[in-house]
Design an enzyme around this catalytic site. Structure first.
Site, PDB file in Angstrom:
ATOM      1  N   CYS A 172      40.034 -18.295 -18.935  1.00 11.25           N
ATOM      2  CA  CYS A 172      40.230 -17.209 -17.869  1.00 11.25           C
ATOM      3  C   CYS A 172      41.452 -16.477 -18.452  1.00 11.25           C
ATOM      4  O   CYS A 172      42.688 -17.036 -18.567  1.00 11.25           O
ATOM      5  CB  CYS A 172      40.700 -17.772 -16.336  1.00 11.25           C
ATOM      6  SG  CYS A 172      41.533 -16.747 -15.245  1.00 11.25           S
TER       7      CYS A 172
ATOM      8  N   TYR B   7      35.297  -7.028 -15.209  1.00  8.38           N
ATOM      9  CA  TYR B   7      34.432  -7.775 -14.213  1.00  8.38           C
ATOM     10  C   TYR B   7      33.786  -6.716 -13.166  1.00  8.38           C
ATOM     11  O   TYR B   7      32.706  -7.079 -12.776  1.00  8.38           O
ATOM     12  CB  TYR B   7      35.594  -8.518 -13.270  1.00  8.38           C
ATOM     13  CG  TYR B   7      36.257  -9.525 -14.285  1.00  8.38           C
ATOM     14  CD1 TYR B   7      35.595 -10.906 -14.181  1.00  8.38           C
ATOM     15  CD2 TYR B   7      37.345  -9.755 -14.869  1.00  8.38           C
ATOM     16  CE1 TYR B   7      36.091 -11.838 -14.703  1.00  8.38           C
ATOM     17  CE2 TYR B   7      37.766 -10.502 -15.692  1.00  8.38           C
ATOM     18  CZ  TYR B   7      37.575 -11.648 -15.513  1.00  8.38           C
ATOM     19  OH  TYR B   7      37.690 -12.844 -16.147  1.00  8.38           O
TER      20      TYR B   7
END
Length: 314
Positions: A58, A190
């Site tokens: 992440c 994203y």
């Protein structure tokens, strides 16, 4: 993206961050307390008291691992690394290579840590998490704030207190630059990857590459985003760029260009990668497993690509 969430402390598998227009809208983090030195917050900076829960895949969590390493806080703040593949119960502790079990709270899943901190918690279960072992609660789960704390509040315990990535004279510029890169780049990948309609995807990708083109030109004139020294904003961009050709270009369809097609951005990434301790906490394997094996809506067969072959040397 359909992952899970907690509702009144109970895990729910179905959840989405899309609006009615098919756009990805990231929910805000909820834990926003601060560790301070000297103690002005109720959470004093102490060695051995705090613990980080992260994923090496992440980008938001990766920022905090980098600052922990760059400041030399490995013996001061503990670290737990979750499995890179998000399970149906969210982030999971495992013995996969490069991961750790939860030796602090002895949980199987990160959502259990959230419930331990707040039994009626409703919302996302995200990394990073900065945990206080003394009060048994989450201090903060917002990466931008955590890296500021790691940069300055633990200097009395740090191996490298002289390394200041948030110097007072540059703070206004750093904050403005963090804001400037967040929506089109850090969150932009994203917004592109998780868009569910063509128009939302195209808008995100266009904004992403306009921003990358802009910073490519800036880096033709100076080595770092805020001038001639490395700051927090460079590490925040670094974690997105490190994942760009590994995952975002392919899986998220951010494919107008590869990062290696940008001479200045690619050189900038490699310069940062060469900083002491950085390469040791960069895991292409965890990155590719997180995205290609963990996001079933985007890659239902969970096939992880062998490439790309990237040379981070200068």
């Amino acid at each position: 993206m359909a992952l899970g969430q907690l509702v009144n402390g109970v895990w729910q598998k179905d959840w989405t961050e899309h609006n009615e227009q098919g756009q990805f809208q990231r929910m805000s983090t909820q834990f926003r307390d601060w560790i301070t030195a000297p103690d002005t917050s109720g959470f004093p900076a102490e060695s051995g008291r705090y613990h980080l829960y992260v994923s090496l895949g992440c980008p938001w969590a990766h920022r905090t691992v980098l600052l922990r390493t760059l400041k030399g806080l490995e013996s001061v703040i503990g670290l737990s690394i979750v499995n890179p593949v998000i399970s149906e119960y969210g982030w999971q502790f495992s013995s996969y290579s490069g991961c750790t079990l939860d030796e602090v709270n002895h949980c199987d899943y990160l959502w259990q840590v959230y419930v331990k901190a707040q039994p009626s918690y409703t919302g996302r279960v995200t990394v990073p998490v900065l945990w206080d072992k003394q009060t048994q609660t989450i201090v903060n789960n917002e990466s931008r704030q955590i890296i500021q704390m790691l940069n300055g509040e633990f200097n009395q315990f740090a191996t490298y207190p002289e390394r200041d990535f948030y110097p007072q004279p540059l703070r206004t510029q750093i904050d403005a630059t963090l804001d400037a890169i967040y929506q089109p780049i850090n969150n932009g990948v994203y917004r592109a990857g998780f868009a569910t309609v063509q128009t939302a995807y195209e808008q995100a990708v266009k904004e992403l590459f306009v921003a990358l083109d802009y910073w490519e030109q800036i880096l033709a004139q100076q080595p770092y985003l805020c001038g001639h020294e490395i700051t927090l904003v460079d590490w925040c961009l670094f974690t997105t760029l490190f994942r760009f050709d590994l995952a975002y270009h392919g899986l998220f369809k951010c494919n107008i260009k590869r990062l290696v097609d940008y001479p200045n951005l690619w050189r900038y990434l490699r310069v940062l990668y060469q900083q002491p301790g950085v390469k040791e906490v960069c895991s292409p394997d965890h990155v590719k497993r997180l995205y290609y094996a963990g996001l079933l809506e985007l890659n239902p067969n969970q096939i992880i690509p062998i490439g790309p072959v990237l040379d981070y040397s200068l």
